[in-house]
Design an enzyme around this catalytic site. Structure first.
Site, PDB file in Angstrom:
ATOM      1  N   SER A 102      -5.212 -47.961   1.782  1.00  0.00           N
ATOM      2  CA  SER A 102      -4.365 -46.979   1.109  1.00  0.00           C
ATOM      3  C   SER A 102      -3.573 -47.533   0.086  1.00  0.00           C
ATOM      4  O   SER A 102      -3.135 -46.892  -0.855  1.00  0.00           O
ATOM      5  CB  SER A 102      -3.430 -46.517   2.238  1.00  0.00           C
ATOM      6  OG  SER A 102      -2.397 -47.699   2.676  1.00  0.00           O
TER       7      SER A 102
ATOM      8  N   THR B  68      -6.419 -48.307   8.655  1.00  0.00           N
ATOM      9  CA  THR B  68      -6.568 -48.781   9.937  1.00  0.00           C
ATOM     10  C   THR B  68      -7.234 -47.871  11.041  1.00  0.00           C
ATOM     11  O   THR B  68      -8.071 -48.586  11.703  1.00  0.00           O
ATOM     12  CB  THR B  68      -5.297 -49.615  10.034  1.00  0.00           C
ATOM     13  OG1 THR B  68      -4.717 -50.443   9.224  1.00  0.00           O
ATOM     14  CG2 THR B  68      -5.426 -50.246  11.609  1.00  0.00           C
TER      15      THR B  68
ATOM     16  N   THR C 178      -1.446 -46.498   6.526  1.00  0.00           N
ATOM     17  CA  THR C 178       0.147 -46.442   6.345  1.00  0.00           C
ATOM     18  C   THR C 178       0.865 -46.927   5.015  1.00  0.00           C
ATOM     19  O   THR C 178       1.909 -46.309   5.111  1.00  0.00           O
ATOM     20  CB  THR C 178       0.557 -47.004   7.593  1.00  0.00           C
ATOM     21  OG1 THR C 178       0.535 -48.742   7.685  1.00  0.00           O
ATOM     22  CG2 THR C 178      -0.002 -46.321   8.873  1.00  0.00           C
ATOM     23  N   ASP C 179       0.352 -47.918   4.650  1.00  0.00           N
ATOM     24  CA  ASP C 179       1.032 -48.476   3.380  1.00  0.00           C
ATOM     25  C   ASP C 179       1.532 -47.485   2.478  1.00  0.00           C
ATOM     26  O   ASP C 179       2.777 -47.652   1.951  1.00  0.00           O
ATOM     27  CB  ASP C 179       0.286 -49.728   2.876  1.00  0.00           C
ATOM     28  CG  ASP C 179       0.442 -50.738   3.722  1.00  0.00           C
ATOM     29  OD1 ASP C 179       1.142 -50.840   4.499  1.00  0.00           O
ATOM     30  OD2 ASP C 179      -0.394 -51.680   3.424  1.00  0.00           O
TER      31      ASP C 179
END
EC number: 3.5.1.1
Length: 281
Positions: free
Chosen positions: A53, A11, A82-83
């Site tokens: 990710s 992101t 972030t995932d």
């Protein structure tokens, strides 16, 4: 000062398009360049294509390790979605143990240029990269978190991560990721033994999320599946389904059958850290 950037995607490096958010080349590199102190040099390794990710895995961790090792002594910032940040944090923490490197992971819940968290996270990452001392950390929401035990505990808020303390890392026997079929599996009430057996037959090993401080169902068939898998050479490593506290074998009689199967004790490991342990040891 030289700074190594490994931009994988996520992101933080996206921008608005007519079809919604999509990766934009150069966005992260430019944002870091304007933030560097005078005289600092940025060396960038940018994934092509940039990755969500969700698609990051062992081959990408190997690429990151390769790039880091090609630049000895250089602090590193890795921008990442972030995932699966917790998986990458555990992977690099364990694979680089003992190599005296400083690596800062960075991502965001909103992209650069949207008055969100991206700029602040990058500022923190740059400051953290120039500090002293080895380790792998996540720069996020004003905090520098040890990356070995990351937990993404919220899917939307800016303060999305916690870090659970992990046991001290020794030097692993294997410092890159090889082709192993591994998974994280969860014990749940009513899980048929045949289902667990079927999936274990396709794997080289697995992390098994068990109850509380170390209990499992008193199901003879299920326990036999686990024992047979261990006896057959499959690495099975137990961790708690609780976010914190870890396992204490022997604390409850309800866990006696499980620990009698020969399953490994993952202690306070997060699911991600336990999975990486199986990959590297």
């Amino acid at each position: 000062m030289k700074l190594l950037l490994i931009h994988t995607g996520g992101t933080i490096g996206m921008a608005e398009t007519p079809d919604g958010l999509a990766p934009r080349k150069g966005l992260v590199e430019d944002a870091i360049t304007v933030r560097l102190p005078d005289g600092a040099e940025l060396v960038a390794d940018v994934f092509d294509p940039l990755l969500d990710s969700a698609d990051v895995g062992p081959s990408h961790w190997n690429r990151m390790l390769e790039t880091i090792r090609r630049h000895p002594g250089t602090p590193v910032i890795i921008t990442h979605g972030t995932d699966t940040m917790a998986f990458t944090g555990a992977a690099l923490s364990q694979a680089l143990a003992g190599e005296n490197r400083r690596v800062i992971l960075c991502g965001s819940m909103l992209p650069l240029g949207q008055k969100g968290d991206a700029e602040g996270n990058l500022d923190l990452a740059i400051r953290a990269a120039s500090a002293q001392g080895p380790g792998v950390f996540l720069a996020f929401a004003g905090k520098l978190l040890p990356a070995a035990g990351l937990v993404k505990h919220h899917s939307h808020e800016g303060d999305a991560f916690r870090s659970q303390p992990q046991a001290a890392l020794g030097v692993p026997q294997r410092r890159t990721f090889i082709d192993r079929k591994l998974a994280i599996l969860t014990l749940s009430p009513g899980l048929p033994a045949a289902s667990l057996k079927a999936i274990l037959e396709t794997l080289d090993g697995a992390v098994l999320r068990i109850f509380g401080a170390g209990t499992a169902m008193n199901d003879g068939q299920l326990l036999k599946v686990i024992a047979d898998a261990v006896a057959g050479g499959k690495r099975l490593r137990a961790i708690s389904q609780c976010e914190a506290g870890g396992l204490e074998p022997g604390a409850y009689a309800a866990g006696a059958g499980l620990w009698g199967t020969g399953i490994e004790n993952g202690g306070t490991e997060t699911p991600e850290a336990a999975l990486i342990h199986l990959w590297l040891n």
